[in-house]
Motif scaffolding. Structure first.
Motif, short mmCIF file in Angstrom:
data_model
loop_
_atom_site.label_atom_id
_atom_site.label_comp_id
_atom_site.label_asym_id
_atom_site.label_seq_id
_atom_site.Cartn_x
_atom_site.Cartn_y
_atom_site.Cartn_z
N UNK A 79 1.74 -10.15 2.32
CA UNK A 79 1.72 -9.97 3.68
C UNK A 79 0.84 -9.05 4.11
N UNK A 80 0.67 -7.97 3.42
CA UNK A 80 -0.10 -6.99 3.84
C UNK A 80 -1.64 -7.29 4.06
N UNK A 81 -2.26 -7.91 3.06
CA UNK A 81 -3.40 -8.61 3.30
C UNK A 81 -3.72 -9.49 4.48
N UNK A 82 -2.73 -10.53 4.78
CA UNK A 82 -2.60 -11.10 6.00
C UNK A 82 -2.53 -10.24 7.13
N UNK A 83 -1.70 -9.27 7.13
CA UNK A 83 -1.63 -8.43 8.30
C UNK A 83 -2.90 -7.86 8.55
N UNK A 84 -3.58 -7.13 7.71
CA UNK A 84 -5.11 -6.57 7.76
C UNK A 84 -5.81 -7.57 8.43
N UNK A 85 -5.91 -8.77 7.90
CA UNK A 85 -6.96 -9.77 8.38
C UNK A 85 -6.74 -10.14 9.77
N UNK A 86 -5.49 -10.42 9.93
CA UNK A 86 -5.19 -11.09 11.46
C UNK A 86 -5.45 -9.80 12.76
N UNK A 87 -5.00 -8.76 12.09
CA UNK A 87 -4.94 -7.63 13.09
C UNK A 87 -6.52 -7.12 13.45
N UNK A 88 -7.30 -7.34 12.45
CA UNK A 88 -8.94 -6.98 12.70
C UNK A 88 -9.33 -7.92 13.38
N UNK A 89 -8.93 -9.35 13.34
CA UNK A 89 -9.49 -10.29 13.94
C UNK A 89 -9.20 -10.49 15.41
N UNK A 90 -8.10 -10.18 15.63
CA UNK A 90 -7.68 -9.91 17.10
C UNK A 90 -8.30 -8.73 17.71
N UNK A 91 -8.40 -7.65 17.24
CA UNK A 91 -9.00 -6.61 17.71
C UNK A 91 -10.49 -6.63 18.15
N UNK A 92 -11.01 -7.48 17.13
CA UNK A 92 -12.40 -7.50 17.40
C UNK A 92 -12.67 -8.33 18.42
N UNK A 93 -12.25 -9.52 18.97
CA UNK A 93 -12.11 -10.21 20.25
C UNK A 93 -11.57 -9.41 21.30
N UNK A 94 -10.51 -8.88 21.32
CA UNK A 94 -9.88 -8.42 22.42
C UNK A 94 -10.72 -7.14 23.04
N UNK A 95 -10.86 -6.37 22.06
CA UNK A 95 -11.60 -5.09 22.68
C UNK A 95 -13.19 -5.25 23.04
N UNK A 96 -13.72 -6.24 22.44
CA UNK A 96 -15.15 -6.89 22.86
C UNK A 96 -15.08 -7.12 24.28
N UNK A 97 -14.34 -8.17 24.36
CA UNK A 97 -14.28 -8.67 25.82
C UNK A 97 -13.70 -7.78 26.80
N UNK A 98 -12.87 -6.95 26.46
CA UNK A 98 -12.31 -5.94 27.57
C UNK A 98 -13.38 -5.24 27.83
N UNK A 99 -14.16 -4.67 27.00
CA UNK A 99 -15.25 -3.60 26.92
C UNK A 99 -16.39 -4.18 28.07
N UNK A 100 -16.69 -5.63 27.74
CA UNK A 100 -17.62 -6.04 28.74
C UNK A 100 -17.33 -6.30 30.02
N UNK A 101 -16.01 -6.66 30.04
CA UNK A 101 -15.44 -6.77 31.42
C UNK A 101 -15.51 -5.47 32.31
#
Length: 270
Positions: A79-101
């Motif tokens: 569960x912890x490995x999945x948690x780390x993976x999905x959190x970083x995957x979401x952060x990468x796309x969310x924060x990149x697009x938000x910054x560019x906007x």
């Protein structure tokens, strides 16, 4: 090579997929993730070990019945490995697009000859790669310090891949929606982190109250954790085929939605 005076620049033709543009977008997003490796790779590994230590100390020397024969660390690791993976995957796309906007730099994405589905795929694949790279040292740490093992590496890799793509595609949607940093942060604080914690990371879903357990069954992250737990040699609550099918279908649906919204210019064009 410079063109002679008056010569027309040759027209570049693309096939069904603009591989040059797609890989360029992927490399740019992935390199941006790697620049902050101390925060994006090292810190999650340290946090994961802290989680295991805290829960092991809280449980005490007596074994926890629902943790299974491998003990609490063996139960927590997937569960912890999945948690780390999905959190970083979401952060990468969310924060990149938000910054560019916010910085009004989205023209760099919209001007190249990239189809909407290629833009969505570029972001989703970069987020997926970021999540997997972040999860790898966490997985190694679990194997070394928590005394766990992997019974089915192929199943674990597939669960991590599908889970990372699912949240990277979801992050693309959130990045398209968010107009400021507060909205992007609200997605994590009020939705992703609570939903992830209630998907079987720290305790079996069967221990939750009836109505809440029914809602968890609608959460795709729950199926990623359940499949990973089976891959670690534990006991899963769902058939593996169903878990993988839910992850694949959910990720494809979110990616398709983001491609449609990009094609319509939703929240990205004046």
């Amino acid at each position: 090579m410079a063109l002679p005076p008056g010569a027309a620049r040759p027209i570049r033709h693309y096939g069904p997929v603009n591989w040059l543009g797609l890989t360029t977008l992927f490399r740019r997003e992935f390199r941006a993730y790697l620049k902050d490796w101390l925060e994006t790779v090292v810190a999650p590994t340290f946090s994961t070990l802290i989680y295991v230590a805290v829960f092991a100390l809280a449980a005490g020397p007596d074994p926890v019945e629902w943790a299974g024969p491998g003990g609490l660390p063996h139960f927590l690791a997937p569960g912890l490995v999945i948690y780390v993976v999905v959190l970083r995957a979401a952060e990468t796309t969310v924060y990149s697009l938000t910054y560019f906007k916010i910085e009004r730099l989205l023209g760099d994405i919209l001007m190249p000859p990239l189809a909407s589905w290629e833009i969505a795929a570029g972001y989703a694949l970069a987020g997926t790669a970021a999540g997997l790279v972040t999860g790898l040292p966490c997985l190694v740490a679990m194997l070394l310090f928590a005394g766990t093992g992997i019974a089915d590496p192929a199943l674990l890799g597939l669960a991590l891949l599908l889970g990372a793509f699912l949240l990277a595609a979801a992050g693309t949607l959130v990045g398209l929606w968010a107009q400021k940093w507060d909205q992007a942060a609200a997605f994590f604080g009020f939705l992703l982190i609570p939903v992830t914690f209630l998907s079987g990371v720290f305790a079996p879903v069967a221990l939750l109250p009836g109505p809440l357990a029914g809602l968890v069954a609608l959460n795709p992250i729950y199926y990623a954790i359940d499949a990973a737990r089976i891959a670690f040699g534990g006991v899963g609550a769902e058939p593996v085929g169903r878990s993988l099918a839910v992850l694949a279908a959910s990720g494809a649906a979110l990616w398709a939605c983001s491609a449609v919204l990009i094609a319509r210019g939703w929240r990205i064009k004046p």
